[in-house]
Design a protein around this motif. Sequence first.
Motif, PDB file in Angstrom:
ATOM      1  N   ARG A 198       1.212  -1.100   0.237  1.00 46.37           N
ATOM      2  CA  ARG A 198       0.148   0.285  -0.050  1.00 46.37           C
ATOM      3  C   ARG A 198       1.240   1.648   0.029  1.00 46.37           C
ATOM      4  NH1 ARG A 198      -0.914   2.098   5.527  1.00 46.37           N
ATOM      5  NH2 ARG A 198       0.220   0.766   6.819  1.00 46.37           N
ATOM      6  N   PHE A 199       2.484   1.460  -0.268  1.00 51.17           N
ATOM      7  CA  PHE A 199       3.428   2.583  -0.052  1.00 51.17           C
ATOM      8  C   PHE A 199       3.830   2.676  -1.361  1.00 51.17           C
ATOM      9  CE2 PHE A 199       2.876   0.674   4.992  1.00 51.17           C
ATOM     10  CZ  PHE A 199       2.907   1.434   5.517  1.00 51.17           C
ATOM     11  N   GLN A 200       3.856   3.684  -1.507  1.00 48.50           N
ATOM     12  CA  GLN A 200       3.946   4.717  -3.099  1.00 48.50           C
ATOM     13  C   GLN A 200       5.133   4.509  -2.416  1.00 48.50           C
ATOM     14  OE1 GLN A 200       2.599   7.970  -4.786  1.00 48.50           O
ATOM     15  NE2 GLN A 200       4.183   8.603  -6.187  1.00 48.50           N
ATOM     16  N   ASN A 201       6.497   5.062  -2.153  1.00 52.28           N
ATOM     17  CA  ASN A 201       7.755   4.993  -1.535  1.00 52.28           C
ATOM     18  C   ASN A 201       7.735   4.429  -0.326  1.00 52.28           C
ATOM     19  OD1 ASN A 201       8.612   6.373  -4.925  1.00 52.28           O
ATOM     20  ND2 ASN A 201       7.440   8.219  -4.084  1.00 52.28           N
ATOM     21  N   PRO A 202       7.948   3.184  -0.338  1.00 50.24           N
ATOM     22  CA  PRO A 202       8.105   3.041   1.459  1.00 50.24           C
ATOM     23  C   PRO A 202       9.677   3.209   1.676  1.00 50.24           C
ATOM     24  CG  PRO A 202       7.795   0.803   0.020  1.00 50.24           C
ATOM     25  CD  PRO A 202       7.726   2.145  -1.150  1.00 50.24           C
ATOM     26  N   CYS A 203       9.752   4.041   2.984  1.00 50.67           N
ATOM     27  CA  CYS A 203      10.772   3.852   3.771  1.00 50.67           C
ATOM     28  C   CYS A 203      10.720   3.352   4.728  1.00 50.67           C
ATOM     29  CB  CYS A 203      11.372   5.167   4.171  1.00 50.67           C
ATOM     30  SG  CYS A 203      10.864   6.655   3.361  1.00 50.67           S
ATOM     31  N   ILE A 204      11.788   2.176   4.463  1.00 50.81           N
ATOM     32  CA  ILE A 204      12.020   0.899   5.424  1.00 50.81           C
ATOM     33  C   ILE A 204      13.088   0.821   6.307  1.00 50.81           C
ATOM     34  CG2 ILE A 204      11.591  -1.961   5.060  1.00 50.81           C
ATOM     35  CD1 ILE A 204      10.546  -1.276   2.101  1.00 50.81           C
ATOM     36  N   ILE A 205      13.129  -0.205   7.649  1.00 56.96           N
ATOM     37  CA  ILE A 205      13.982  -0.375   8.006  1.00 56.96           C
ATOM     38  C   ILE A 205      14.143  -1.746   8.974  1.00 56.96           C
ATOM     39  CG2 ILE A 205      13.499   1.059  10.580  1.00 56.96           C
ATOM     40  CD1 ILE A 205      16.135   1.689  10.572  1.00 56.96           C
TER      41      ILE A 205
ATOM     42  N   MET B  67      18.630  -0.898   5.317  1.00 57.19           N
ATOM     43  CA  MET B  67      17.404   0.761   6.156  1.00 57.19           C
ATOM     44  C   MET B  67      16.960   0.713   4.313  1.00 57.19           C
ATOM     45  SD  MET B  67      17.492   4.047   7.823  1.00 57.19           S
ATOM     46  CE  MET B  67      19.013   4.728   6.992  1.00 57.19           C
ATOM     47  N   GLN B  68      16.520   1.342   3.766  1.00 59.28           N
ATOM     48  CA  GLN B  68      15.745   1.920   2.217  1.00 59.28           C
ATOM     49  C   GLN B  68      15.210   3.699   2.436  1.00 59.28           C
ATOM     50  OE1 GLN B  68      13.692  -0.131  -0.918  1.00 59.28           O
ATOM     51  NE2 GLN B  68      12.195   1.463  -0.623  1.00 59.28           N
ATOM     52  N   THR B  69      15.537   4.329   2.214  1.00 54.61           N
ATOM     53  CA  THR B  69      15.546   6.341   2.853  1.00 54.61           C
ATOM     54  C   THR B  69      14.887   6.311   1.591  1.00 54.61           C
ATOM     55  OG1 THR B  69      17.436   6.901   2.668  1.00 54.61           O
ATOM     56  CG2 THR B  69      16.075   6.193   4.823  1.00 54.61           C
ATOM     57  N   TYR B  70      14.118   7.676   1.574  1.00 51.79           N
ATOM     58  CA  TYR B  70      13.118   7.991   0.027  1.00 51.79           C
ATOM     59  C   TYR B  70      13.494   9.938   0.349  1.00 51.79           C
ATOM     60  CZ  TYR B  70      10.163   9.344  -3.262  1.00 51.79           C
ATOM     61  OH  TYR B  70       9.699  10.126  -4.686  1.00 51.79           O
ATOM     62  N   ASN B  71      14.147  10.619  -0.511  1.00 52.12           N
ATOM     63  CA  ASN B  71      14.530  11.439  -0.820  1.00 52.12           C
ATOM     64  C   ASN B  71      13.621  12.228  -1.776  1.00 52.12           C
ATOM     65  OD1 ASN B  71      15.800  14.294  -1.586  1.00 52.12           O
ATOM     66  ND2 ASN B  71      17.325  13.163  -0.551  1.00 52.12           N
ATOM     67  N   VAL B  72      12.867  13.138  -0.531  1.00 49.87           N
ATOM     68  CA  VAL B  72      11.553  14.035  -1.258  1.00 49.87           C
ATOM     69  C   VAL B  72      12.288  14.948  -2.954  1.00 49.87           C
ATOM     70  CG1 VAL B  72       9.476  15.291  -1.181  1.00 49.87           C
ATOM     71  CG2 VAL B  72      10.302  13.292   0.005  1.00 49.87           C
TER      72      VAL B  72
ATOM     73  N   ILE C 225      12.170  -6.144  13.817  1.00 49.32           N
ATOM     74  CA  ILE C 225      11.360  -5.574  13.539  1.00 49.32           C
ATOM     75  C   ILE C 225      11.354  -4.763  12.348  1.00 49.32           C
ATOM     76  CG2 ILE C 225      10.303  -3.164  14.196  1.00 49.32           C
ATOM     77  CD1 ILE C 225      10.167  -3.816  17.463  1.00 49.32           C
ATOM     78  N   LEU C 226      10.289  -4.855  11.512  1.00 50.02           N
ATOM     79  CA  LEU C 226      10.376  -3.369  10.798  1.00 50.02           C
ATOM     80  C   LEU C 226       9.583  -3.124  10.906  1.00 50.02           C
ATOM     81  CD1 LEU C 226      11.583  -4.806   7.795  1.00 50.02           C
ATOM     82  CD2 LEU C 226       9.027  -4.744   6.598  1.00 50.02           C
ATOM     83  N   LEU C 227       9.825  -1.458  10.308  1.00 46.55           N
ATOM     84  CA  LEU C 227       9.424  -0.454   9.657  1.00 46.55           C
ATOM     85  C   LEU C 227       9.621   0.045   8.779  1.00 46.55           C
ATOM     86  CD1 LEU C 227      10.547   1.695  13.630  1.00 46.55           C
ATOM     87  CD2 LEU C 227       9.718   0.265  13.253  1.00 46.55           C
TER      88      LEU C 227
END
Length: 357
Positions: A171-178, A214-219, A286-288
Amino acid sequence: MSRGTTDVLQQNQSSDQSVILKPFPHQVGGHNCILTYDQWTICKPLSMGELSFYQQQIPHSLLQYIPKYLGVVNVLLERDIDGNAIFRACPIDRDICNQFEYDHQMVNLRFDLNRKQPNFDSVKSSMNDMTQSQDSISPCNSNCYRKQIRKMQKQISGNTFFILLENVVQRFQNPCIIDLKMGKWHQKFSIKDNLSMGNLAVSTIKLGIRLGGMQTYNVADKKFTYFDKYFGKTLDEIGLKQVLCQYFDNGIAFRKDVCDQILKKLRLLRNRIDSQASIQFRACSILLIYEGYYNTNMNSTANIDIRLIDFSHTISNTLNQHPSQQDKQEASLHPNNDFLYGLDNLLAIFSEFSASP
């Protein structure tokens, strides 16, 4: 051609019940390859310990944190007409199905659905393009994908079973995951593998927390940034805190709203784990997840998820399992003291972030 690879051109028409699997673009951690079965479902190599966990009676209070279990499939390694390796999922035989003690009809039902097959050409293109664009495959999945091909190529015969699980990032378009490995229990494996303590993450020893990926999304530049488990093993306490802080940074601002919401959800999770004694979570993560796409009108609560994953070493009182004497001694204090030690330290770190102006 490798022994473990089936040339799809030499076969009769492939079964209408088979599904071509493609790489899962948002895998951030783990050593097994995660593949996309369909929009709502992922699959990964089967662990009997994890299968046993999913087939038990999980406490109702924890169900919202556990990805849904959807069955087991047999996965074949084949070649398309261009010679590219592809994975194909097929229903398992009824005799084999009985060994897994789950509903055979449920798996067949999934294959009877009319599902659009993935376009392998587009998958191959994504695999070759390792830029950090929105459509790229994560480096972790790219590496695991190639390892899985090599592993199955070496197989002379036999089945390769994968477990089907809910795709929690669908359900996430650009998921930030850790992916955060909790507790110190998994250090045992590193010691058994004759690794020195210097090769263990200092953050694991002190905090009971290790970054699994981890993956993060830079707006601003609309790209993902990735950190893998090998980077996580180099982090000390300060380094881990810096990475956790970066997780909430979208390139424009620190997402304090997300941090506050995750902190609230983690406190609830802690209470629910602490209040049950039927499951001992060992070497779990734990997946955030939160939505990286951002505008001021978004509801932060609706775009956050917290899950527990990786249950291969979890012990349940409802199953006929035989823990070691040391495990019994640890469980006599509290079955989840080790897990909660890491979670309490994570809550402390996030509380510091939340209290900062």
